[in-house]
Scaffold this active site. Structure first.
Site, mmCIF file in Angstrom:
data_model
loop_
_atom_site.group_PDB
_atom_site.id
_atom_site.type_symbol
_atom_site.label_atom_id
_atom_site.label_comp_id
_atom_site.label_asym_id
_atom_site.label_seq_id
_atom_site.Cartn_x
_atom_site.Cartn_y
_atom_site.Cartn_z
ATOM 1 N N GLU A 122 0.544 5.553 3.620
ATOM 2 C CA GLU A 122 1.227 5.457 2.854
ATOM 3 C C GLU A 122 2.538 5.373 3.264
ATOM 4 O O GLU A 122 4.075 5.170 3.208
ATOM 5 C CB GLU A 122 1.151 6.324 1.671
ATOM 6 N N GLU A 142 -9.362 7.518 -0.235
ATOM 7 C CA GLU A 142 -9.125 8.597 -2.451
ATOM 8 C C GLU A 142 -10.978 7.941 -2.559
ATOM 9 O O GLU A 142 -11.121 8.867 -3.706
ATOM 10 C CB GLU A 142 -8.008 7.765 -2.520
#
Length: 268
Positions: A122, A142
């Site tokens: 990110e 994740e």
């Protein structure tokens, strides 16, 4: 008078200024594979909020040690045992930092190596240019950690590789590296040697552009991507009207007219 950046005010970021306005910002938590804790996020917010007002011409973002960034500091997260509201607000600080990078108007070139994972991806996707080396690998683990992205992956990573590939990365833990990662858009350059050296070369080149031109390239384009095509066309014309008539561009236009400016040539 420009605001001054004092490197001594930063603990988790090492900041080195070059004479041409290029700044190298290194996440300095190698013992954590440069995982992002809340303090590091606050330092990123501070630096990238200050850079456009401090005559910073281009930024190289790097990681100390063998890795760029392994994402969210999971140990801090586990120990803090945050409430949903507390983590929501933490995510908003991540967005603040990454939005300042993408929309701040100063070119940001990420020098990638090792892990570019989870929140580290990110972070990297918020940069305008990403340079990978042979050790670089990209992942969104994740799903396997019982987590969900909170730092803009659904916006920026999905924008780079597409919704279906991002879902695949999260569901299966799929890892991308090498030329395949470049072909997907996770990086624009893949180098044999040092990604930092290549990123620095790109930053020095970008720093030679007029600041207002760079500001438009590194801010307006992202804003226009959020608009309807009709609104984006209008906004583009407005930005071009300002940038293309700036007084500082006159000498460069004159050099082109006089045939003394460098010409665009294909790679040899």
């Amino acid at each position: 008078m420009a605001i001054q950046i004092d490197p001594s005010h930063y603990t988790n970021l090492a900041i080195e200024a070059h004479d041409d306005g290029v700044h190298v910002v290194t996440i300095n938590r190698p013992h954590k594979r440069n995982a992002l804790d809340s303090d590091t996020i606050e330092e990123l917010v501070t630096f990238f909020s200050t850079a456009p007002r401090a005559d910073v011409r281009a930024i190289v973002l790097a990681g100390s040690g063998d890795h760029f960034c392994a994402g969210l500091d999971l140990i801090e997260h586990h120990t803090a045992d945050r409430s949903p509201a507390a983590f929501w607000h933490l995510c908003l600080r991540w967005h603040e930092a990454f939005n300042k990078m993408e929309y701040g108007g100063v070119p940001v070139i990420a020098a990638l190596k090792g892990a570019v994972v989870g929140g580290g991806l990110e972070l990297a996707s918020s940069a305008h240019i990403r340079v990978a080396d042979k050790t670089t690998y990209f992942a969104l683990p994740e799903g396997q950690r019982g987590l969900f992205t909170g730092g803009g992956a659904t916006i920026r990573v999905a924008g780079l590789v597409g919704k279906a590939r991002m879902i695949d990365m999260m569901l299966t833990g799929r890892v991308y590296q090498g030329q395949e990662a470049v072909d997907l858009g996770l990086a624009q350059y893949l180098v044999e040697g040092s990604s930092l050296d290549h990123a620095l070369n790109l930053a020095h080149k970008a720093a030679q552009n007029l600041p207002l031109t760079n500001f438009a390239i590194c801010s307006a384009i992202s804003h226009m991507q959020n608009m309807s095509p009709l609104d984006a066309a209008y906004a583009e014309a407005c930005v071009a009207g300002v940038v293309n008539t700036q007084p500082e561009a006159r000498a460069r236009l004159e050099a082109f007219a006089n045939k003394t400016a460098a010409r665009v040539r294909p790679n040899e």
